[in-house]
Enzyme design. Structure first.
Site, PDB file in Angstrom:
ATOM      1  N   GLU A   1       0.814  -1.417   0.043  1.00  0.00           N
ATOM      2  CA  GLU A   1      -0.094  -0.058   0.095  1.00  0.00           C
ATOM      3  C   GLU A   1       1.096   0.735   0.042  1.00  0.00           C
ATOM      4  OE1 GLU A   1      -3.636   0.520   0.207  1.00  0.00           O
ATOM      5  OE2 GLU A   1      -4.305  -1.846  -0.052  1.00  0.00           O
TER       6      GLU A   1
ATOM      7  N   CYS B   1      -2.167   9.814   2.898  1.00  0.00           N
ATOM      8  CA  CYS B   1      -1.788   8.783   1.231  1.00  0.00           C
ATOM      9  C   CYS B   1      -2.268   9.527   0.227  1.00  0.00           C
ATOM     10  CB  CYS B   1      -1.993   7.593   1.490  1.00  0.00           C
ATOM     11  SG  CYS B   1      -3.416   6.331   2.471  1.00  0.00           S
TER      12      CYS B   1
HETATM   13  P1  NAD Z   1       7.960   4.695   4.777  1.00  0.00           P
HETATM   14  O1  NAD Z   1       8.114   3.532   3.790  1.00  0.00           O
HETATM   15  O2  NAD Z   1       9.109   5.398   5.508  1.00  0.00           O
HETATM   16  O3  NAD Z   1       8.051   3.723   6.056  1.00  0.00           O
HETATM   17  C1  NAD Z   1       7.259   3.211   6.239  1.00  0.00           C
HETATM   18  C2  NAD Z   1       7.346   1.469   7.941  1.00  0.00           C
HETATM   19  O4  NAD Z   1       8.890   1.349   7.188  1.00  0.00           O
HETATM   20  C3  NAD Z   1       8.190   1.779   8.672  1.00  0.00           C
HETATM   21  O5  NAD Z   1       7.341   0.984   9.808  1.00  0.00           O
HETATM   22  C4  NAD Z   1       9.286   2.152   8.778  1.00  0.00           C
HETATM   23  O6  NAD Z   1       9.797   1.630   9.800  1.00  0.00           O
HETATM   24  C5  NAD Z   1       9.894   1.118   8.088  1.00  0.00           C
HETATM   25  N1  NAD Z   1      11.108   1.692   7.728  1.00  0.00           N
HETATM   26  C6  NAD Z   1      11.808   2.956   7.258  1.00  0.00           C
HETATM   27  N2  NAD Z   1      13.006   2.506   7.121  1.00  0.00           N
HETATM   28  C7  NAD Z   1      13.483   1.322   6.173  1.00  0.00           C
HETATM   29  C8  NAD Z   1      13.935   0.253   6.046  1.00  0.00           C
HETATM   30  N3  NAD Z   1      15.167   1.768   5.506  1.00  0.00           N
HETATM   31  N4  NAD Z   1      14.107  -0.299   5.502  1.00  0.00           N
HETATM   32  C9  NAD Z   1      12.723  -1.196   6.392  1.00  0.00           C
HETATM   33  N5  NAD Z   1      12.313  -0.918   6.979  1.00  0.00           N
HETATM   34  C10 NAD Z   1      12.222   0.679   6.935  1.00  0.00           C
HETATM   35  O7  NAD Z   1       7.041   5.618   5.273  1.00  0.00           O
HETATM   36  P2  NAD Z   1       6.201   6.461   6.300  1.00  0.00           P
HETATM   37  O8  NAD Z   1       6.971   7.473   6.490  1.00  0.00           O
HETATM   38  O9  NAD Z   1       5.988   5.873   7.407  1.00  0.00           O
HETATM   39  O10 NAD Z   1       4.716   6.842   5.259  1.00  0.00           O
HETATM   40  C11 NAD Z   1       4.874   7.825   4.435  1.00  0.00           C
HETATM   41  C12 NAD Z   1       4.455   6.993   3.029  1.00  0.00           C
HETATM   42  O11 NAD Z   1       3.099   5.973   2.801  1.00  0.00           O
HETATM   43  C13 NAD Z   1       3.931   7.607   1.705  1.00  0.00           C
HETATM   44  O12 NAD Z   1       4.346   7.630   0.746  1.00  0.00           O
HETATM   45  C14 NAD Z   1       2.316   7.704   1.602  1.00  0.00           C
HETATM   46  O13 NAD Z   1       2.001   7.758   0.654  1.00  0.00           O
HETATM   47  C15 NAD Z   1       2.320   6.554   2.204  1.00  0.00           C
HETATM   48  N6  NAD Z   1       1.104   5.630   2.335  1.00  0.00           N
HETATM   49  C16 NAD Z   1       0.644   4.621   2.267  1.00  0.00           C
HETATM   50  C17 NAD Z   1      -0.950   4.793   2.542  1.00  0.00           C
HETATM   51  C18 NAD Z   1      -1.288   3.915   1.524  1.00  0.00           C
HETATM   52  O14 NAD Z   1      -2.629   3.198   2.122  1.00  0.00           O
HETATM   53  N7  NAD Z   1      -1.119   3.463   0.652  1.00  0.00           N
HETATM   54  C19 NAD Z   1      -1.586   5.057   4.191  1.00  0.00           C
HETATM   55  C20 NAD Z   1      -0.944   5.825   4.278  1.00  0.00           C
HETATM   56  C21 NAD Z   1       0.502   6.190   3.466  1.00  0.00           C
END
Ligand code: NAD
Length: 462
Positions: free
Chosen positions: A213, A247
């Site tokens: 997602e 998002c």
């Molecule tokens: P992110 O991808 O930075 O983080 C998501 C998860 O990944 C967190 O739990 C984090 O701890 C983990 N993570 C971070 N760095 C990592 C790494 N190097 N290796 C492995 N895991 C790692 O996302 P975010 O900043 O928390 O959220 C924002 C993004 O999420 C935006 O792009 C938004 O559009 C998207 N989003 C999508 C939806 C949807 O339903 N499609 C909903 C909410 C947010």
């Protein structure tokens, strides 16, 4: 880190628990979902506080977009799980009339659910509901950037689930990487595209099925025949809820040249009517999650002419609701997902040009179209591709419980909410059951000249 045990041990417990067969019992699953609902309701004050502390979320927003959403999803799922879990008979070809065919949904096993920080409660519980309903065990990894919510989640989950069934592992990238090295049976990831790629690479190594997602640039198109005032109100609400960190928020606006000026004026006035002359004082306006995102967003303020807003305060992680005009399609604000309270507005002359441009770009998570014309609405649906669409509205496509939610292409893969969520967390096993022990010998060699007999069965085989 989880207070109970190291990751490998937790996973081992869950695998053994799953193999014991307890989760196959539908009544037991429903009972667990009821316990989850009760546990959330009991801890709801802590959830409100955590969301306020992590994101400055108002009580109303926290209720409407986080708690109430998951309670409704729980109620819906509790009511439907028995139906969704039932094996479904499907047609069997006449030549096999002594057999039955059916779809038998079975749980995958142990699921890993990784969440983001922007709706840190909602986006952990919403996938957990179908995971449990479908009979899986699960390890949840909430975002470290919403630490208070992560703690409350751990408390809620430990109150109603045995850790061998569902548990929370708190932590950041390091803990997520450690989890991703394990052989889960399913991975459900919500977050940005960059980390989505890391997750997918990890899943590929073990061929683990997954849902991504992700985000992207969701446009709001306002055509010349739209109700401009209404469109302005909807867009401002959808964009600035949670300070633009949603998002499916409209990322930018594409307005027909003939209504652009009026739309911008209306949107400016709606910002004031929602958040007052100084939005930094509004109890209903949120804050940017951290300094890193604050700095990223501040750079976008230079990508156009500020029509309204533009003020910011790094210490408070505040950026005023901002509308940008005179933005180039080549600027960073139009190339990257904004995910903050900055709204570029671009004009267009012909709807066809907008469509052609969209077809060249990555497929967005959401697409919003404002127009009174049914014909144009149909055309937009037919010629564009996106995870979801709302016509003459924004964000609300996530509210009907049976509308599948998720992205396509660059904005993700796989859907959930309602039945789509149950199916996402189920292997839809195809079962052919021979009911009468008759063995048709025609299929066995030597075939001789049996091919000509087939003509009797298959009319097209002349
Ligand atoms: P992110 O991808 O930075 O983080 C998501 C998860 O990944 C967190 O739990 C984090 O701890 C983990 N993570 C971070 N760095 C990592 C790494 N190097 N290796 C492995 N895991 C790692 O996302 P975010 O900043 O928390 O959220 C924002 C993004 O999420 C935006 O792009 C938004 O559009 C998207 N989003 C999508 C939806 C949807 O339903 N499609 C909903 C909410 C947010």
């Amino acid at each position: 880190m989880n207070e109970y045990a190291p990751i490998e041990e937790l996973l081992q417990w869950q695998k053994e628990f799953f193999d014991s067969g307890i989760t196959k019992d539908i009544s037991w699953r429903i009972q667990k979902l009821r316990a989850l609902k009760y546990s959330i309701l009991l801890e709801r004050e802590r959830v409100f506080h955590a969301l306020k502390s992590d994101l400055g979320k108002s009580r109303f927003e926290a209720f409407a977009t986080e708690i109430s959403f998951v309670i409704q999803e729980l109620d819906h799922t509790i009511g439907k799980t028995r139906k969704w879990a039932k094996p479904k008979r499907v047609a069997t070809p006449p030549a096999h009339h002594l057999a039955k065919s059916f779809i038998y949904p079975e749980p995958y096993g142990v699921a890993l659910i990784i969440g983001p920080w922007n709706y840190p409660f909602h986006l952990m519980i919403a996938p957990l509901i179908p995971a449990v309903a479908a009979g899986n065990c699960a390890i949840l990894k909430p975002s470290e950037l919403a630490p208070q919510t992560s703690k409350v989640l751990a408390k809620i989950i430990s109150r109603c689930f045995d850790p061998s069934h569902v548990t929370v592992v708190e932590g950041g990238p390091e803990e997520t990487q450690a989890l991703l090295r394990e052989k889960f049976d399913y991975i459900f990831f919500t977050g940005g595209n960059r980390i989505g790629q890391i997750v997918m690479e990890a899943a590929v190594k073990n061929l683990i099925p997954l849902t991504l997602e992700l985000g992207g640039k969701s446009p709001a198109i306002v055509d010349w025949d739209a109700d401009v005032r209404r469109a302005a109100r909807q867009i401002i609400w959808g964009k600035f809820i949670n300070a633009g960190q949603t998002c499916i928020a409209p990322d930018h606006v594409l307005a027909h040249d003939s209504v652009k000026e009026e739309l911008v004026a209306e949107m400016k006035s709606e910002i004031e009517s929602f958040y007052g002359k100084d939005p930094s004082k509004s109890p209903d306006y949120g804050r940017i999650i951290n300094e890193g995102h604050f700095d990223r967003l501040s750079r976008y303020l230079e990508d156009g002419r500020i029509v309204t807003g533009g003020l910011s305060n790094r210490e408070e992680r505040y950026i005023a609701p901002t509308i940008l005009d005179a933005v180039s399609r080549e600027s960073s604000v139009m190339k990257e997902e904004i995910f903050g309270p900055i709204l570029p507005v671009l004009g267009y002359e012909k709807l066809q040009d907008v469509v052609s441009d969209l077809q060249k770009r990555e497929k967005p998570l959401a697409l919003y179209f404002f127009s009174r014309s049914r014909e144009k609405q149909r055309k937009i649906l037919r010629v564009t591709s996106s995870g979801g669409v709302a016509i003459n509205n924004v964000i609300v496509q996530i509210t009907p419980r049976e509308l599948p939610f998720g992205g396509v292409g660059y904005s993700g893969m796989g859907k959930y909410h309602g039945k789509a969520g149950f199916e996402t967390f189920s292997n839809l096993k195809g079962v052919y059951q021979q009911t009468v022990p008759i063995d048709v010998r025609i299929k066995y060699p030597p075939y001789g000249n049996r091919l000509k007999w087939m003509k009797g069965f298959f009319k097209w085989f002349a």
